[in-house]
Motif scaffolding. Structure first.
Motif, PDB file in Angstrom:
ATOM      1  N   VAL A  82      -3.135  13.632 -23.067  1.00  0.00           N
ATOM      2  CA  VAL A  82      -2.433  14.608 -21.823  1.00  0.00           C
ATOM      3  C   VAL A  82      -0.914  14.076 -22.151  1.00  0.00           C
ATOM      4  N   PRO A  83      -0.092  15.059 -21.371  1.00  0.00           N
ATOM      5  CA  PRO A  83       1.391  14.756 -21.499  1.00  0.00           C
ATOM      6  C   PRO A  83       1.527  13.388 -20.437  1.00  0.00           C
ATOM      7  N   LYS A  84       2.448  12.400 -20.798  1.00  0.00           N
ATOM      8  CA  LYS A  84       2.683  11.235 -19.729  1.00  0.00           C
ATOM      9  C   LYS A  84       3.203  12.052 -18.406  1.00  0.00           C
ATOM     10  N   ASP A  85       2.323  11.651 -17.335  1.00  0.00           N
ATOM     11  CA  ASP A  85       3.059  12.031 -16.119  1.00  0.00           C
ATOM     12  C   ASP A  85       2.730  11.049 -15.154  1.00  0.00           C
ATOM     13  N   TYR A  86       3.592  10.445 -14.577  1.00  0.00           N
ATOM     14  CA  TYR A  86       3.445   9.397 -13.676  1.00  0.00           C
ATOM     15  C   TYR A  86       3.087   9.562 -12.340  1.00  0.00           C
ATOM     16  N   VAL A  87       3.313  10.961 -11.834  1.00  0.00           N
ATOM     17  CA  VAL A  87       2.770  11.459 -10.693  1.00  0.00           C
ATOM     18  C   VAL A  87       1.222  11.521 -10.590  1.00  0.00           C
ATOM     19  N   LEU A  88       0.807  11.844 -11.774  1.00  0.00           N
ATOM     20  CA  LEU A  88      -0.735  11.971 -11.982  1.00  0.00           C
ATOM     21  C   LEU A  88      -1.326  10.719 -12.146  1.00  0.00           C
ATOM     22  N   THR A  89      -0.684   9.687 -12.913  1.00  0.00           N
ATOM     23  CA  THR A  89      -1.085   8.496 -12.985  1.00  0.00           C
ATOM     24  C   THR A  89      -1.438   7.957 -11.799  1.00  0.00           C
ATOM     25  N   TYR A  90      -0.251   7.912 -10.782  1.00  0.00           N
ATOM     26  CA  TYR A  90      -0.290   7.360  -9.513  1.00  0.00           C
ATOM     27  C   TYR A  90      -1.481   7.928  -8.727  1.00  0.00           C
ATOM     28  N   MET A  91      -1.476   9.240  -8.864  1.00  0.00           N
ATOM     29  CA  MET A  91      -2.513   9.987  -8.072  1.00  0.00           C
ATOM     30  C   MET A  91      -4.132   9.560  -8.499  1.00  0.00           C
ATOM     31  N   TRP A  92      -4.328   9.671  -9.785  1.00  0.00           N
ATOM     32  CA  TRP A  92      -5.787   8.990 -10.167  1.00  0.00           C
ATOM     33  C   TRP A  92      -6.020   7.637  -9.912  1.00  0.00           C
ATOM     34  N   LEU A  93      -4.807   6.823 -10.226  1.00  0.00           N
ATOM     35  CA  LEU A  93      -5.145   5.242  -9.738  1.00  0.00           C
ATOM     36  C   LEU A  93      -5.309   5.033  -8.276  1.00  0.00           C
ATOM     37  N   VAL A  94      -4.669   5.913  -7.552  1.00  0.00           N
ATOM     38  CA  VAL A  94      -4.835   5.557  -5.869  1.00  0.00           C
ATOM     39  C   VAL A  94      -6.129   6.143  -5.586  1.00  0.00           C
ATOM     40  N   THR A  95      -6.609   7.236  -6.107  1.00  0.00           N
ATOM     41  CA  THR A  95      -7.836   7.735  -5.805  1.00  0.00           C
ATOM     42  C   THR A  95      -8.947   7.069  -6.203  1.00  0.00           C
ATOM     43  N   SER A  96      -8.912   6.510  -7.469  1.00  0.00           N
ATOM     44  CA  SER A  96      -9.886   5.570  -7.902  1.00  0.00           C
ATOM     45  C   SER A  96     -10.203   4.365  -6.917  1.00  0.00           C
ATOM     46  N   GLY A  97      -8.932   3.840  -6.469  1.00  0.00           N
ATOM     47  CA  GLY A  97      -8.989   2.749  -5.358  1.00  0.00           C
ATOM     48  C   GLY A  97      -9.664   3.162  -3.981  1.00  0.00           C
ATOM     49  N   ALA A  98      -9.240   4.398  -3.721  1.00  0.00           N
ATOM     50  CA  ALA A  98      -9.924   5.118  -2.343  1.00  0.00           C
ATOM     51  C   ALA A  98     -11.311   5.264  -2.374  1.00  0.00           C
ATOM     52  N   ARG A  99     -11.752   5.549  -3.506  1.00  0.00           N
ATOM     53  CA  ARG A  99     -13.377   5.946  -3.910  1.00  0.00           C
ATOM     54  C   ARG A  99     -14.058   4.651  -4.102  1.00  0.00           C
ATOM     55  N   PHE A 100     -13.407   3.856  -4.480  1.00  0.00           N
ATOM     56  CA  PHE A 100     -14.205   2.265  -5.208  1.00  0.00           C
ATOM     57  C   PHE A 100     -13.523   1.409  -4.489  1.00  0.00           C
ATOM     58  N   PRO A 101     -13.619   1.094  -3.220  1.00  0.00           N
ATOM     59  CA  PRO A 101     -12.816   0.104  -2.606  1.00  0.00           C
ATOM     60  C   PRO A 101     -12.907  -1.319  -2.889  1.00  0.00           C
ATOM     61  N   TRP A 102     -13.917  -1.592  -3.606  1.00  0.00           N
ATOM     62  CA  TRP A 102     -14.035  -3.050  -4.119  1.00  0.00           C
ATOM     63  C   TRP A 102     -13.020  -3.490  -5.496  1.00  0.00           C
ATOM     64  N   LYS A 103     -12.583  -2.165  -6.151  1.00  0.00           N
ATOM     65  CA  LYS A 103     -11.643  -2.157  -7.186  1.00  0.00           C
ATOM     66  C   LYS A 103     -10.631  -1.950  -7.504  1.00  0.00           C
ATOM     67  N   PRO A 104      -9.923  -1.843  -6.303  1.00  0.00           N
ATOM     68  CA  PRO A 104      -8.399  -1.221  -6.176  1.00  0.00           C
ATOM     69  C   PRO A 104      -7.409  -2.398  -6.619  1.00  0.00           C
ATOM     70  N   PRO A 105      -7.911  -3.648  -6.699  1.00  0.00           N
ATOM     71  CA  PRO A 105      -6.874  -4.559  -7.465  1.00  0.00           C
ATOM     72  C   PRO A 105      -6.257  -4.125  -8.958  1.00  0.00           C
ATOM     73  N   ARG A 106      -7.104  -3.601  -9.532  1.00  0.00           N
ATOM     74  CA  ARG A 106      -6.845  -3.419 -10.983  1.00  0.00           C
ATOM     75  C   ARG A 106      -5.839  -2.211 -10.908  1.00  0.00           C
ATOM     76  N   ALA A 107      -6.054  -1.160 -10.114  1.00  0.00           N
ATOM     77  CA  ALA A 107      -5.129   0.017 -10.052  1.00  0.00           C
ATOM     78  C   ALA A 107      -3.752  -0.645  -9.336  1.00  0.00           C
ATOM     79  N   SER A 108      -3.904  -1.297  -8.118  1.00  0.00           N
ATOM     80  CA  SER A 108      -2.671  -1.940  -7.538  1.00  0.00           C
ATOM     81  C   SER A 108      -1.817  -2.816  -8.720  1.00  0.00           C
ATOM     82  N   ALA A 109      -2.577  -3.325  -9.448  1.00  0.00           N
ATOM     83  CA  ALA A 109      -1.832  -4.028 -10.429  1.00  0.00           C
ATOM     84  C   ALA A 109      -1.156  -3.232 -11.371  1.00  0.00           C
ATOM     85  N   ILE A 110      -1.673  -2.404 -11.869  1.00  0.00           N
ATOM     86  CA  ILE A 110      -1.151  -1.234 -13.016  1.00  0.00           C
ATOM     87  C   ILE A 110       0.068  -0.650 -12.212  1.00  0.00           C
ATOM     88  N   LEU A 111      -0.177  -0.157 -10.888  1.00  0.00           N
ATOM     89  CA  LEU A 111       0.983   0.430 -10.194  1.00  0.00           C
ATOM     90  C   LEU A 111       2.173  -0.439 -10.001  1.00  0.00           C
TER      91      LEU A 111
END
Length: 169
Positions: free
Chosen positions: A112-141
């Motif tokens: 896919v083309p690089k897209d930091y907005v979609l990067t952010y959206m998917w990482l935040v969404t993964s943390g919201a739906r999988f609350p015990w794993k947000p640290p890895r998304a937070s670290a990347i953000l």
């Protein structure tokens, strides 16, 4: 039951026998489990074979695992477009691992083309739906912020609204 020894003595051979019987009748959960067992045994090509059967039936975990296999080239050639296809199918069903992996793929421009907005959206969404794993998304953000990449200044409520209205599809 046999694989985990629940109510019966643990017996992997017996577990494989029953899983194969169910999988050969098209049971997607059994196909997924066979894929997981083969993956753990490092027979990636056989794992992908079973993941694909379950993924074709709409099993989100199998779709994610198939997408992951394509993204790293385990059992199949590395093919980012195919990885995105399978991860998106799983992500649209709420699979947080697939949502996380899509965020990584948008961050790196893989399939896919690089897209930091979609990067952010998917990482935040993964943390919201999988609350015990947000640290890895937070670290990347956090790393993205340190590198000076654009991260939209919107909160989780706004992200959830974006997801609910279908912007990520």
């Amino acid at each position: 039951m046999y694989a985990q020894g629940q109510g019966v003595p643990q017996d992997y051979d017996e577990a494989m026998k029953w899983l194969r019987l169910a999988a050969n009748q098209g049971d997607a959960v059994a196909e997924l489990w066979l894929g997981r067992i083969y993956f753990g045994g490092r027979d990636f090509a056989e794992a992908v074979k079973w993941y694909r059967l379950a993924a074709d039936q709409g099993n989100a975990q199998a779709q994610y695992r198939l997408g992951f296999s394509y993204s790293v080239g385990l059992g199949v050639p590395r093919y980012y477009a195919e990885a995105v296809k399978w991860n998106r199918l799983a992500a649209d069903q709420g699979n947080a691992d697939a949502q996380f992996w899509l965020g990584i793929m948008y961050d790196n421009g893989q399939g896919v083309p690089k897209d930091y907005v979609l990067t952010y959206m998917w990482l935040v969404t993964s943390g919201a739906r999988f609350p015990w794993k947000p640290p890895r998304a937070s670290a990347i953000l956090s790393l993205a912020a340190l590198e000076g990449r654009y991260i939209p200044p919107i909160g989780l409520t706004s992200m959830t609204s974006m997801v609910d209205c279908g912007i990520c599809r």
